[in-house]
Write a protein that holds these residues in place. Structure first.
Motif, PDB file in Angstrom:
ATOM      1  N   GLY A 140      19.942  93.056  34.514  1.00 26.24           N
ATOM      2  CA  GLY A 140      18.566  93.309  35.133  1.00 26.24           C
ATOM      3  C   GLY A 140      17.697  92.308  35.645  1.00 26.24           C
ATOM      4  O   GLY A 140      18.157  91.168  36.024  1.00 26.24           O
ATOM      5  N   GLY A 141      16.707  92.793  35.867  1.00 29.24           N
ATOM      6  CA  GLY A 141      15.633  91.793  36.583  1.00 29.24           C
ATOM      7  C   GLY A 141      15.326  90.492  35.671  1.00 29.24           C
ATOM      8  O   GLY A 141      15.054  90.489  34.365  1.00 29.24           O
ATOM      9  N   ILE A 142      15.072  89.612  36.674  1.00 27.71           N
ATOM     10  CA  ILE A 142      14.603  88.297  35.981  1.00 27.71           C
ATOM     11  C   ILE A 142      13.178  88.255  36.010  1.00 27.71           C
ATOM     12  O   ILE A 142      12.650  88.318  36.792  1.00 27.71           O
ATOM     13  CB  ILE A 142      14.995  87.094  36.960  1.00 27.71           C
ATOM     14  N   GLU A 143      12.831  88.126  34.658  1.00 29.80           N
ATOM     15  CA  GLU A 143      11.239  88.133  34.515  1.00 29.80           C
ATOM     16  C   GLU A 143      10.550  86.678  34.933  1.00 29.80           C
ATOM     17  O   GLU A 143      11.133  85.719  34.925  1.00 29.80           O
ATOM     18  CB  GLU A 143      11.081  88.361  32.791  1.00 29.80           C
ATOM     19  N   LYS A 144       9.109  86.734  35.206  1.00 30.32           N
ATOM     20  CA  LYS A 144       8.639  85.507  35.315  1.00 30.32           C
ATOM     21  C   LYS A 144       8.632  84.507  34.425  1.00 30.32           C
ATOM     22  O   LYS A 144       8.922  84.750  33.191  1.00 30.32           O
ATOM     23  CB  LYS A 144       6.981  85.879  35.517  1.00 30.32           C
TER      24      LYS A 144
ATOM     25  N   THR B 260      18.325  85.237  31.161  1.00 27.70           N
ATOM     26  CA  THR B 260      18.209  86.662  31.761  1.00 27.70           C
ATOM     27  C   THR B 260      19.468  87.333  31.487  1.00 27.70           C
ATOM     28  O   THR B 260      19.339  88.413  30.809  1.00 27.70           O
ATOM     29  CB  THR B 260      17.719  86.835  33.136  1.00 27.70           C
ATOM     30  N   LEU B 261      20.576  86.782  31.967  1.00 25.55           N
ATOM     31  CA  LEU B 261      21.931  87.277  31.704  1.00 25.55           C
ATOM     32  C   LEU B 261      22.082  87.770  30.122  1.00 25.55           C
ATOM     33  O   LEU B 261      22.397  88.493  29.814  1.00 25.55           O
ATOM     34  CB  LEU B 261      22.717  86.542  32.208  1.00 25.55           C
TER      35      LEU B 261
ATOM     36  N   GLU C 106      20.698  93.511  25.555  1.00 25.57           N
ATOM     37  CA  GLU C 106      19.899  94.612  25.436  1.00 25.57           C
ATOM     38  C   GLU C 106      20.627  95.816  25.941  1.00 25.57           C
ATOM     39  O   GLU C 106      20.480  97.020  25.202  1.00 25.57           O
ATOM     40  CB  GLU C 106      18.520  94.462  26.329  1.00 25.57           C
ATOM     41  N   GLU C 107      20.995  95.643  27.022  1.00 26.90           N
ATOM     42  CA  GLU C 107      21.734  97.018  27.819  1.00 26.90           C
ATOM     43  C   GLU C 107      23.233  97.263  26.966  1.00 26.90           C
ATOM     44  O   GLU C 107      23.651  98.565  27.051  1.00 26.90           O
ATOM     45  CB  GLU C 107      22.310  96.902  29.122  1.00 26.90           C
TER      46      GLU C 107
ATOM     47  N   GLN D 231      21.816  98.744  20.885  1.00 28.32           N
ATOM     48  CA  GLN D 231      21.489  98.146  22.227  1.00 28.32           C
ATOM     49  C   GLN D 231      19.814  98.041  21.982  1.00 28.32           C
ATOM     50  O   GLN D 231      19.191  98.672  20.731  1.00 28.32           O
ATOM     51  CB  GLN D 231      21.662  99.183  23.126  1.00 28.32           C
ATOM     52  N   SER D 232      19.030  97.512  22.751  1.00 25.91           N
ATOM     53  CA  SER D 232      17.479  97.645  22.881  1.00 25.91           C
ATOM     54  C   SER D 232      17.120  98.083  24.241  1.00 25.91           C
ATOM     55  O   SER D 232      16.830  97.475  25.159  1.00 25.91           O
ATOM     56  CB  SER D 232      17.159  96.298  22.492  1.00 25.91           C
TER      57      SER D 232
END
Length: 171
Positions: free
Chosen positions: A50-54, A61-62, A68-69, A117-118
């Motif tokens: 998914g997307g990389i947060e600020k 992130t990976l 989570e997924e 999962q979350s």
């Protein structure tokens, strides 16, 4: 990281503003199958990620996104760059905006155990579930099933990456 390919719909005006959303994807191979997140709602497979947060780095992130997924714990010392896919198209959510997403794919190993999962609300709505699937089955589902006009570029991107993994002798 090497660019694997670019998908550019060229359905936008170059004067539009650009919204850039980099993301990471995990390639987890086990016994000639690959860990994929399956969408029960739209009937497609995608690599977990998914997307990389600020203020978040790619590896953090990976690890977070796969946990989570997919409910999997990445073995950090196993992470290896595979390649990126650049996706460019008119935004589906904002007028006069170009959506640009570079997807960074990493090969990695995970612990054998699976935890819960979350999922975000949209992921819950899609009925995301972890499946270890053959490449042929994942490509077939992504290319031949009805996805109810869901994000065709995302679905095809994943099929193309799976084909490259086979071509490179990884699957």
């Amino acid at each position: 990281m090497k660019r694997l390919f670019t998908i550019d719909l060229k359905d936008y005006d170059e004067t539009y503003s650009r919204f850039k959303r980099p993301s990471v994807r995990g390639i987890i191979i086990k016994d000639k199958t690959v860990a994929m997140v399956y969408s029960n709602k739209y009937d497609y497979y995608k690599f977990p990620g998914g997307g990389i947060e600020k203020n978040e780095d790619y590896i953090s992130t990976l690890i977070r996104e796969i946990s989570e997924e997919a409910g999997l714990k990445v073995l950090e010392n196993s992470i290896c760059e595979y390649g990126s896919v650049l996706r460019i198209q008119k935004s589906r959510f904002a007028e006069n905006e170009i959506f640009e997403q570079e997807n960074f794919y990493y090969l990695c190993n995970v612990e054998n155990s699976i935890h819960s999962q979350s999922l975000d609300d949209y992921e819950l709505n899609e009925g995301f579930e972890l499946r270890y699937v053959s490449v042929a089955d994942a490509i077939s589902v992504n290319r031949t099933h009805d996805h109810a006009d869901y994000d065709a570029m995302l679905i095809e991107r994943e099929a193309k990456v799976l084909e490259l993994l086979v071509k490179d002798g990884l699957l």
